[in-house]
Design a protein around this motif. Structure first.
Motif, PDB file in Angstrom:
ATOM      1  N   LYS A  61       0.834  -1.204   0.000  1.00 45.07           N
ATOM      2  CA  LYS A  61       0.000   0.000   0.000  1.00 45.07           C
ATOM      3  C   LYS A  61       0.871   1.258   0.000  1.00 45.07           C
ATOM      4  CE  LYS A  61      -4.075  -1.960   0.164  1.00 45.07           C
ATOM      5  NZ  LYS A  61      -5.005  -1.860  -1.004  1.00 45.07           N
ATOM      6  N   LEU A  62       1.956   1.228   0.761  1.00 45.05           N
ATOM      7  CA  LEU A  62       2.856   2.375   0.774  1.00 45.05           C
ATOM      8  C   LEU A  62       3.491   2.563  -0.593  1.00 45.05           C
ATOM      9  CD1 LEU A  62       4.227   4.621   2.347  1.00 45.05           C
ATOM     10  CD2 LEU A  62       5.961   2.980   3.090  1.00 45.05           C
ATOM     11  N   GLY A  63       3.820   1.454  -1.256  1.00 48.25           N
ATOM     12  CA  GLY A  63       4.349   1.543  -2.613  1.00 48.25           C
ATOM     13  C   GLY A  63       3.357   2.177  -3.564  1.00 48.25           C
ATOM     14  N   LYS A  64       2.067   1.875  -3.382  1.00 47.45           N
ATOM     15  CA  LYS A  64       1.032   2.477  -4.226  1.00 47.45           C
ATOM     16  C   LYS A  64       0.912   3.972  -3.962  1.00 47.45           C
ATOM     17  CE  LYS A  64      -3.696   1.827  -5.856  1.00 47.45           C
ATOM     18  NZ  LYS A  64      -4.960   1.060  -5.725  1.00 47.45           N
ATOM     19  N   VAL A  65       1.066   4.369  -2.695  1.00 47.98           N
ATOM     20  CA  VAL A  65       1.044   5.798  -2.355  1.00 47.98           C
ATOM     21  C   VAL A  65       2.156   6.523  -3.115  1.00 47.98           C
ATOM     22  CG1 VAL A  65       1.441   7.475  -0.514  1.00 47.98           C
ATOM     23  CG2 VAL A  65      -0.012   5.489  -0.092  1.00 47.98           C
ATOM     24  N   LEU A  66       3.355   5.970  -3.106  1.00 51.93           N
ATOM     25  CA  LEU A  66       4.481   6.598  -3.806  1.00 51.93           C
ATOM     26  C   LEU A  66       4.267   6.591  -5.312  1.00 51.93           C
ATOM     27  CD1 LEU A  66       7.465   5.083  -1.770  1.00 51.93           C
ATOM     28  CD2 LEU A  66       6.336   7.289  -1.446  1.00 51.93           C
ATOM     29  N   TYR A  67       3.699   5.506  -5.815  1.00 50.41           N
ATOM     30  CA  TYR A  67       3.425   5.371  -7.252  1.00 50.41           C
ATOM     31  C   TYR A  67       2.460   6.452  -7.732  1.00 50.41           C
ATOM     32  CZ  TYR A  67       0.755   3.464 -11.228  1.00 50.41           C
ATOM     33  OH  TYR A  67       0.078   3.309 -12.411  1.00 50.41           O
ATOM     34  N   GLN A  68       1.385   6.671  -6.969  1.00 47.38           N
ATOM     35  CA  GLN A  68       0.402   7.685  -7.358  1.00 47.38           C
ATOM     36  C   GLN A  68       0.895   9.101  -7.100  1.00 47.38           C
ATOM     37  OE1 GLN A  68      -3.802   5.195  -6.696  1.00 47.38           O
ATOM     38  NE2 GLN A  68      -3.326   6.948  -5.436  1.00 47.38           N
ATOM     39  N   ALA A  69       1.778   9.250  -6.114  1.00 47.45           N
ATOM     40  CA  ALA A  69       2.256  10.587  -5.763  1.00 47.45           C
ATOM     41  C   ALA A  69       3.202  11.151  -6.815  1.00 47.45           C
ATOM     42  CB  ALA A  69       2.957  10.556  -4.404  1.00 47.45           C
ATOM     43  N   ALA A  70       3.918  10.290  -7.533  1.00 43.38           N
ATOM     44  CA  ALA A  70       4.948  10.762  -8.474  1.00 43.38           C
ATOM     45  C   ALA A  70       4.374  11.633  -9.599  1.00 43.38           C
ATOM     46  CB  ALA A  70       5.733   9.577  -9.027  1.00 43.38           C
ATOM     47  N   PRO A  71       3.407  11.148 -10.400  1.00 40.73           N
ATOM     48  CA  PRO A  71       2.844  12.032 -11.439  1.00 40.73           C
ATOM     49  C   PRO A  71       2.084  13.210 -10.852  1.00 40.73           C
ATOM     50  CG  PRO A  71       1.604   9.980 -11.311  1.00 40.73           C
ATOM     51  CD  PRO A  71       2.814   9.800 -10.453  1.00 40.73           C
ATOM     52  N   LEU A  72       1.459  12.996  -9.682  1.00 39.20           N
ATOM     53  CA  LEU A  72       0.740  14.083  -9.011  1.00 39.20           C
ATOM     54  C   LEU A  72       1.711  15.193  -8.618  1.00 39.20           C
ATOM     55  CD1 LEU A  72      -2.122  14.768  -8.043  1.00 39.20           C
ATOM     56  CD2 LEU A  72      -1.586  13.629  -5.898  1.00 39.20           C
ATOM     57  N   MET A  73       2.902  14.798  -8.164  1.00 36.33           N
ATOM     58  CA  MET A  73       3.917  15.770  -7.776  1.00 36.33           C
ATOM     59  C   MET A  73       4.381  16.594  -8.972  1.00 36.33           C
ATOM     60  SD  MET A  73       7.542  15.023  -5.827  1.00 36.33           S
ATOM     61  CE  MET A  73       6.769  13.740  -4.832  1.00 36.33           C
ATOM     62  N   TYR A 318      -1.986   9.637  -0.416  1.00 38.92           N
ATOM     63  CA  TYR A 318      -2.233   8.799   0.760  1.00 38.92           C
ATOM     64  C   TYR A 318      -3.726   8.652   1.048  1.00 38.92           C
ATOM     65  CZ  TYR A 318      -1.686   6.990   5.528  1.00 38.92           C
ATOM     66  OH  TYR A 318      -1.739   6.214   6.648  1.00 38.92           O
ATOM     67  N   ILE A 319      -4.459   9.761   1.019  1.00 41.54           N
ATOM     68  CA  ILE A 319      -5.890   9.663   1.321  1.00 41.54           C
ATOM     69  C   ILE A 319      -6.653   9.007   0.167  1.00 41.54           C
ATOM     70  CG2 ILE A 319      -5.869  11.621   2.908  1.00 41.54           C
ATOM     71  CD1 ILE A 319      -7.243  13.267   0.732  1.00 41.54           C
ATOM     72  N   GLN A 320      -6.121   9.102  -1.045  1.00 43.99           N
ATOM     73  CA  GLN A 320      -6.768   8.408  -2.169  1.00 43.99           C
ATOM     74  C   GLN A 320      -6.627   6.901  -2.030  1.00 43.99           C
ATOM     75  OE1 GLN A 320      -4.801  10.326  -5.491  1.00 43.99           O
ATOM     76  NE2 GLN A 320      -6.483  11.762  -5.801  1.00 43.99           N
ATOM     77  N   ILE A 339     -13.304  12.409  -0.510  1.00 40.75           N
ATOM     78  CA  ILE A 339     -11.915  12.746  -0.831  1.00 40.75           C
ATOM     79  C   ILE A 339     -11.849  14.122  -1.485  1.00 40.75           C
ATOM     80  CG2 ILE A 339      -9.939  12.139  -2.289  1.00 40.75           C
ATOM     81  CD1 ILE A 339     -10.605   9.219  -1.799  1.00 40.75           C
ATOM     82  N   ALA A 340     -12.807  14.396  -2.380  1.00 46.19           N
ATOM     83  CA  ALA A 340     -12.831  15.699  -3.049  1.00 46.19           C
ATOM     84  C   ALA A 340     -13.024  16.831  -2.046  1.00 46.19           C
ATOM     85  CB  ALA A 340     -13.943  15.727  -4.103  1.00 46.19           C
ATOM     86  N   VAL A 341     -13.902  16.610  -1.053  1.00 45.40           N
ATOM     87  CA  VAL A 341     -14.122  17.627  -0.020  1.00 45.40           C
ATOM     88  C   VAL A 341     -12.843  17.866   0.776  1.00 45.40           C
ATOM     89  CG1 VAL A 341     -15.319  18.064   2.176  1.00 45.40           C
ATOM     90  CG2 VAL A 341     -16.607  17.252   0.196  1.00 45.40           C
ATOM     91  N   ILE A 342     -12.175  16.794   1.166  1.00 46.90           N
ATOM     92  CA  ILE A 342     -10.934  16.928   1.942  1.00 46.90           C
ATOM     93  C   ILE A 342      -9.874  17.663   1.134  1.00 46.90           C
ATOM     94  CG2 ILE A 342      -9.025  15.643   2.994  1.00 46.90           C
ATOM     95  CD1 ILE A 342     -11.085  13.462   3.709  1.00 46.90           C
ATOM     96  N   ILE A 343      -9.703  17.263  -0.127  1.00 49.22           N
ATOM     97  CA  ILE A 343      -8.692  17.900  -0.978  1.00 49.22           C
ATOM     98  C   ILE A 343      -9.031  19.364  -1.219  1.00 49.22           C
ATOM     99  CG2 ILE A 343      -7.687  17.925  -3.303  1.00 49.22           C
ATOM    100  CD1 ILE A 343      -7.931  14.886  -3.320  1.00 49.22           C
ATOM    101  N   TYR A 344     -10.328  19.622  -1.481  1.00 53.73           N
ATOM    102  CA  TYR A 344     -10.766  20.996  -1.757  1.00 53.73           C
ATOM    103  C   TYR A 344     -10.473  21.907  -0.572  1.00 53.73           C
ATOM    104  CZ  TYR A 344     -13.844  24.871  -3.026  1.00 53.73           C
ATOM    105  OH  TYR A 344     -14.336  26.113  -3.314  1.00 53.73           O
ATOM    106  N   LEU A 345     -10.814  21.453   0.626  1.00 60.46           N
ATOM    107  CA  LEU A 345     -10.600  22.280   1.808  1.00 60.46           C
ATOM    108  C   LEU A 345      -9.129  22.320   2.206  1.00 60.46           C
ATOM    109  CD1 LEU A 345     -13.760  21.174   3.753  1.00 60.46           C
ATOM    110  CD2 LEU A 345     -13.304  23.448   2.868  1.00 60.46           C
TER     111      LEU A 345
END
Length: 371
Positions: A61-73, A318-320, A339-345
């Motif tokens: 799961k932590l690997g997935k967090v890093l995987y998704q964070a890279a293009p997002l970053m 992480y929250i995704q 998730i959208a509410v958390i990200i938006y705020l």
């Protein structure tokens, strides 16, 4: 310098920025929990626990967090870089799409290695970023309008090109699907990003590769450019006041174009990183890819600071990942809303910065009056 002359801790911009981001995250999580209670009271505590704990529950799961964070970053860096230079790059999605296409074109059609494909992604994003920059610099057309149009143009252009390039599609490599690009493990394993020396730490998770390392390097590089170079100073000067910068001898038109080109290149690398991971295939869809838009809250949460973007993208990723663990107590649509509410705020860091600054200034003024 005496202690009396030192700036108080709560008045330092870096400290205020961190506090503003943290406060925004807390507010977002609290309201997200309230929404969970309203939608399914009995599962609210368990759902929030799953969201906050799943990312660290195991190494996969932590690997997935890093995987998704890279293009997002990379998309966050793209939007944040433009913000720093006074531009709003809402076209990161189109640049991301073009970067993905250029990377996959080199990977599948021309059988290039991963590092060439990644460079091609930067070129594709830069090409798509130059148009809003040119229109803004030479015709004073708002970059938001141009960038939004080029998001759609980019998506339909990529779909058109792929539909007429049989070797790029999965069906050209023996698969039944003709609506997506070929899997890289079949078409060109050499184009897949290396797993890197830390893969074993994650139990050889299928998610992990060197993308997170690449993106952190780019974040540091962008910070150095903006904070430590004359070029970065000129870009920020144009963002603060284009007329004043031009009066000081800075070529504002050139810098506007360069800013959008660099911003586009960063988004393009994000697209390349995502699809060169080998875990996904580009699908010919009728909707714009959301990753570029997700870069906006990342940049806002980080207050456009490149180093802050690292942590902001990790938090959102992480929250995704945690949100996916909230099923079946909550439907996927409900999870997306929460998730959208958390990200938006959480992206209200700029507003929180103003509130903290005002509160500190008011407290300081009362102390001065009391003396």
């Amino acid at each position: 310098m005496s202690k009396q002359n030192k700036q108080p801790l709560l008045q330092r911009p870096a400290v205020v920025g961190v506090l503003a981001s943290l406060l925004s995250i807390v507010v977002g999580l609290v309201l997200g929990f309230v929404l969970l209670v309203l939608l399914n009271p009995g599962a609210a505590v368990g759902g929030m626990r799953a969201m906050l704990a799943t990312g660290f529950s195991n190494m996969d799961k932590l690997g997935k967090v890093l995987y998704q964070a890279a293009p997002l970053m990379m998309c966050g860096l793209s939007v944040g870089f433009a913000f720093k230079t006074g531009l709003f790059n809402i076209g990161a999605s189109g640049q991301y799409t073009m970067g993905a296409f250029f990377s996959l074109l080199c990977a599948i059609q021309f059988q290039m290695p991963w590092y060439v494909c990644l460079l091609a992604g930067a070129v594709g994003g830069a090409i798509w970023g130059i148009f809003p920059g040119l229109f803004k610099a030479y015709f004073n057309v708002n970059e938001v309008i141009t960038a939004i149009m080029f998001n759609w143009i980019g998506m339909y252009l990529v779909n058109l090109l792929l539909a007429n390039m049989p070797n790029m599609l999965a069906s050209g490599w023996g698969a039944s699907n003709s609506d997506r690009t070929a899997a890289l493990n079949v078409a060109n394993p050499g184009a897949i990003l290396p797993r890197g020396p830390f893969a074993a730490l994650f139990g050889n998770s299928s998610w992990i590769n060197i993308s997170i390392v690449i993106t952190i390097i780019f974040a540091i590089l962008v910070w150095v450019i903006l904070q430590k170079t004359t070029f970065g100073y000129e870009l920020k000067a144009c963002g603060l006041s284009r007329d004043a910068a031009q009066y000081a001898g800075i070529n504002s038109k050139r810098n506007i174009v360069l800013s959008m080109v660099i911003s586009g290149a960063l988004s393009g690398i994000g697209g390349g990183i995502y699809y060169l991971a080998g875990t996904g295939q580009y699908v010919l869809e009728k909707s714009i890819l959301g990753m570029g838009f997700n870069g906006i809250p990342v940049a806002l949460l980080a207050s456009s600071n490149p180093i802050g973007t690292i942590f902001a993208s990790l938090f959102i990723s992480y929250i995704q990942v945690g949100g996916a663990a909230m099923q079946p107590a909550y439907s996927s649509e409900t999870i997306d809303i929460v998730i959208a509410v958390i990200i938006y705020l959480a992206a209200f860091a700029l507003l929180m910065r103003g509130i903290i600054t005002k509160a500190v200034s008011g407290h300081k003024g009362k102390e001065g009056a009391a003396k």
